[in-house]
Design a protein around this motif. Sequence first.
Motif, PDB file in Angstrom:
ATOM      1  N   ILE A  52      -5.684  -5.627   3.329  1.00  0.00           N
ATOM      2  CA  ILE A  52      -6.318  -4.358   3.921  1.00  0.00           C
ATOM      3  C   ILE A  52      -7.774  -4.378   3.293  1.00  0.00           C
ATOM      4  N   ASP A 111     -10.832  -0.543   6.630  1.00  0.00           N
ATOM      5  CA  ASP A 111      -9.218  -0.016   7.018  1.00  0.00           C
ATOM      6  C   ASP A 111      -9.161   1.113   6.270  1.00  0.00           C
ATOM      7  N   PRO A 135       1.653  -4.538   4.039  1.00  0.00           N
ATOM      8  CA  PRO A 135       0.968  -4.383   5.421  1.00  0.00           C
ATOM      9  C   PRO A 135       1.063  -5.864   6.064  1.00  0.00           C
ATOM     10  N   GLN A 173       0.543   4.225   8.424  1.00  0.00           N
ATOM     11  CA  GLN A 173       1.225   3.063   8.390  1.00  0.00           C
ATOM     12  C   GLN A 173       1.435   2.510   9.866  1.00  0.00           C
ATOM     13  N   TYR A 186       0.662  -1.100   0.017  1.00  0.00           N
ATOM     14  CA  TYR A 186       0.033   0.157   0.064  1.00  0.00           C
ATOM     15  C   TYR A 186       1.041   1.351   0.035  1.00  0.00           C
ATOM     16  N   LEU A 244      -1.597   0.058   9.899  1.00  0.00           N
ATOM     17  CA  LEU A 244      -1.675  -1.029   9.198  1.00  0.00           C
ATOM     18  C   LEU A 244      -0.457  -1.800   8.992  1.00  0.00           C
ATOM     19  N   ASN A 245       0.712  -1.130   9.995  1.00  0.00           N
ATOM     20  CA  ASN A 245       1.726  -2.346  10.326  1.00  0.00           C
ATOM     21  C   ASN A 245       1.883  -1.963  11.711  1.00  0.00           C
TER      22      ASN A 245
END
Length: 546
Positions: free
Chosen positions: A352, A356, A348, A319, A199, A322-323
């Motif tokens: 996703i 999200d 990720p 970020q 992403y 997502l991480n």
Amino acid sequence: MACTTILVGKLASYDGSTIVARNEDSPGGQFEPKRMAVVKPEDQPRTYTSVESRLTIELPDDPLRYSSVPDALPGHGIWAAAGFNTANVGMSATETITSNERVLGADPLVVYQPAQGKEGEEGYVPAVPGGIGEEDMVTLVLPYIRSAREGVERLGALLEQYGTYEMNGIAFSDADEIWWLETIGGHHWIAKRVPDDAYVTMPNQLGIDYFDLADAEGEQVEHMASGDLRTWMEDNHLNLTMMRPQVLDNMLDDMYAGVDEGFYDDDEADQVYLSEFEELIADVREGMLAGDIFNPREAFGSHSDSDHVYNTPRAWYMQRCLNPHDGWDGPHAAFGPEADDIPWSRVPERKITIEDVKYVLSAHYQGTPYDPYGRRGTDASRGAYRPIGINRNGQLAVLQIRPSVAPEYACVQWMAFGCNVFNALVPLYANVEAMPEYLENTTARVTSESFYWANRLIAALADARFHENAANVERYQEKIGGMAHRLLRETDAAVAKLPADEVPAALAAANQRMADDLKRETEDLLGKVLYTTSLAMKNAFAMSDN
């Protein structure tokens, strides 16, 4: 305009879709009403004139029908924002991005120059049109392209011919690829293919941090650029990338040390991985030494003090969501909210979802000391950084191209209007002749009969008593989301049985059902937040006087 973008490659998304999403935010102190529209071929202009730059361009005579999200009020241009055409190509334009003095000196922006003096009198200088900009790009490009790559090629050619008066980032998508184009000065540009398994986060800042000029000048597998980019960069000393191949050699040494220490086994899979990694490092090392590989963010972008307040914290938070296990907090965090080297793209931790995407594009730094609605930190920290979900959100368009259904109904344009903290995302099939009135009918008149204005009213009321209204807002968002996925599932199954020529009408009917349900639930939420916030008015009094 200020915006925030996230791009999701097909292997990083929950269902194999390519996903392009962008908040369109009004400038400070402004609230630009937005609406949905479908532009039919007969309504597409053949001669186009920009309001902002007074530039006139002749357009091809074979446009495709396309969806869009134009400004609702006339007088300052179309600003079509985002949509799909009937070739199932999506476009989102634009994300305003940054530049620096060296770039702007080497290739100045093409700004409209008003006439000087009076025509016919001595010393008269006629007006000079400017270049193209956010106002124009969807209208000039989307109706004429049949792939994401064609979008890059067409817009790139227009930029080289007419120039631009602003720095912008533009996304193109089809079922297989997403491409991100960034304008560089007045006439130059670069574009990079989003990795399928990654992403991308874009927070109003030139973002691409790795570029291969040799690929852009050759096969263009993952990179494209204006034709003279290399010589222009060399002539103006723009490449700031340090030639540090030793760093790459050290990475290889660390990998081999891992073998000795037992982090990697001697099995075939690990040997293949190590071999592929060694080849990659060798290619990058060779590219750096040849001057093919450079960092565009360093060459063309900015690292200003305002970036650290307005831009980089948004990439940091997206970020971080997502991480989440990468260690974003504390003195040893790899990246803080003001870091200049937050990656442009990354893989990720899990696939996703649409939810999200909505969450990160609605974010106000929840769970950190920087949340303006939070109870952590201090008054200073809670106002330190610009939120993603901001009062000036005008519209959010999430362009999803689904691989598991027929092309006739693969494209879904998820839409939200107003401040994303308090609104819901609703799916609309793109292959239709018109959008529901509830999303099309925005005018200057404030009315709950318009989805845009209903959301603006809800946000203003709910913000005033955030914590008291939060539960009702969350229940509304979850309910609309559940209804949305059910509608898509049921409609997909129904239209799969229809002849192709009957599909658009069935999709339009499904969109209308969604809009009817959306209107009912949105009005219900408006009533609830009005009641809750009314109870907290300062002129309230506890003794009953009825």
